[in-house]
Write a protein that holds these residues in place. Sequence first.
Motif, PDB file in Angstrom:
ATOM      1  N   UNK A  34      39.888  66.213  35.403  1.00 34.68           N
ATOM      2  CA  UNK A  34      40.328  66.105  36.799  1.00 34.68           C
ATOM      3  C   UNK A  34      40.422  64.633  37.204  1.00 34.68           C
ATOM      4  N   UNK A  35      41.175  63.872  36.436  1.00 35.46           N
ATOM      5  CA  UNK A  35      41.227  62.435  36.619  1.00 35.46           C
ATOM      6  C   UNK A  35      41.801  62.038  37.978  1.00 35.46           C
ATOM      7  N   UNK A  36      42.564  62.928  38.594  1.00 33.09           N
ATOM      8  CA  UNK A  36      43.152  62.611  39.896  1.00 33.09           C
ATOM      9  C   UNK A  36      42.129  62.727  41.031  1.00 33.09           C
ATOM     10  N   UNK A  37      41.007  63.374  40.776  1.00 33.63           N
ATOM     11  CA  UNK A  37      39.961  63.530  41.784  1.00 33.63           C
ATOM     12  C   UNK A  37      38.879  62.484  41.525  1.00 33.63           C
ATOM     13  N   UNK A  38      38.962  61.350  42.228  1.00 37.56           N
ATOM     14  CA  UNK A  38      38.059  60.225  41.986  1.00 37.56           C
ATOM     15  C   UNK A  38      36.599  60.617  42.184  1.00 37.56           C
ATOM     16  N   UNK A  39      36.318  61.318  43.270  1.00 38.91           N
ATOM     17  CA  UNK A  39      34.941  61.700  43.577  1.00 38.91           C
ATOM     18  C   UNK A  39      34.387  62.615  42.497  1.00 38.91           C
ATOM     19  N   UNK A  40      35.205  63.536  42.018  1.00 36.95           N
ATOM     20  CA  UNK A  40      34.764  64.473  40.985  1.00 36.95           C
ATOM     21  C   UNK A  40      34.405  63.722  39.706  1.00 36.95           C
ATOM     22  N   UNK A  41      35.247  62.774  39.317  1.00 38.23           N
ATOM     23  CA  UNK A  41      35.027  62.044  38.071  1.00 38.23           C
ATOM     24  C   UNK A  41      33.728  61.242  38.123  1.00 38.23           C
ATOM     25  N   UNK A 178      33.647  56.645  33.456  1.00 42.65           N
ATOM     26  CA  UNK A 178      33.980  57.559  34.545  1.00 42.65           C
ATOM     27  C   UNK A 178      34.413  56.772  35.783  1.00 42.65           C
ATOM     28  N   UNK A 179      33.689  55.688  36.076  1.00 41.53           N
ATOM     29  CA  UNK A 179      34.052  54.851  37.227  1.00 41.53           C
ATOM     30  C   UNK A 179      35.416  54.208  37.004  1.00 41.53           C
ATOM     31  N   UNK A 180      35.646  53.698  35.799  1.00 43.13           N
ATOM     32  CA  UNK A 180      36.944  53.099  35.489  1.00 43.13           C
ATOM     33  C   UNK A 180      38.071  54.118  35.625  1.00 43.13           C
ATOM     34  N   UNK A 181      37.819  55.337  35.142  1.00 43.71           N
ATOM     35  CA  UNK A 181      38.817  56.398  35.269  1.00 43.71           C
ATOM     36  C   UNK A 181      39.088  56.716  36.731  1.00 43.71           C
ATOM     37  N   UNK A 182      38.034  56.726  37.552  1.00 42.14           N
ATOM     38  CA  UNK A 182      38.199  57.081  38.963  1.00 42.14           C
ATOM     39  C   UNK A 182      39.065  56.074  39.699  1.00 42.14           C
ATOM     40  N   UNK A 183      39.053  54.822  39.222  1.00 39.88           N
ATOM     41  CA  UNK A 183      39.884  53.800  39.858  1.00 39.88           C
ATOM     42  C   UNK A 183      41.233  53.653  39.162  1.00 39.88           C
ATOM     43  N   UNK A 184      41.478  54.541  38.217  1.00 37.62           N
ATOM     44  CA  UNK A 184      42.777  54.547  37.557  1.00 37.62           C
ATOM     45  C   UNK A 184      43.031  53.330  36.699  1.00 37.62           C
TER      46      UNK A 184
END
Length: 224
Positions: A34-41, A178-184
């Motif tokens: 669910x990479x589009x959901x920052x909070x979830x990641x 995970x943090x890096x993924x959340x910021x794209x």
Amino acid sequence: SLPIIAAFLIGLLAAISPCPMATNITAMAYISRNITDRKYVVTSGLLYMLGRMVSYSMVGILVILVGLSIPGISEALQDWGERILGPLFIIVGILMLGIVKIPLIRGGGRLSSLAERVASKGRLGAFLMGFIFALAFCPYTAILFFAVLIPLAMQSTGGITFPAVFALGTGLPVLIFAVLLSFGVAKVSQWFNKVTAAERVMRKIVALVFIGVGIYYVVLLIQG
């Protein structure tokens, strides 16, 4: 504060070893669904690390308390701890270099399969994955945890917190990615693959450091 820093570094070292690296990659694949959901990641990464901390803490505290409650063990560690530390570091370094082969790397079998099955349970699944993967000790991780971390904890003030600090080190790579993924952040997966590929080189460097420190302690012991 040096022992608790050592506990964290031992956990970080365990995180880049083959068996935990494989479980962390599995966790990353789950979190990035669910990479589009920052909070979830981000929350999934935190819960995964929390699961590891709870699991390692339970096992570590139990072993420490049992060890300290058995007459003679704590005294033996105080008397012999410094004497066995050097040889122990040398042995761990040799095992890390692969000079002596032990049945490594895959470990975890049924527990890993169970962790992958609970991955469908949302954020709870991230916590359960961390908890279960931590219990899937492969021989290499078991050496670092039971042969290095636990004796260190039993000789140190506040050592009962060391398993949680160790777990923080083992789960930190997943949280960072995970943090890096959340910021794209672009090319995160490529970075993770490069870290995986560099693991062998990193492990050999750290193994040589372990052997060097072990030799240093042995020389000090002989001179003393």
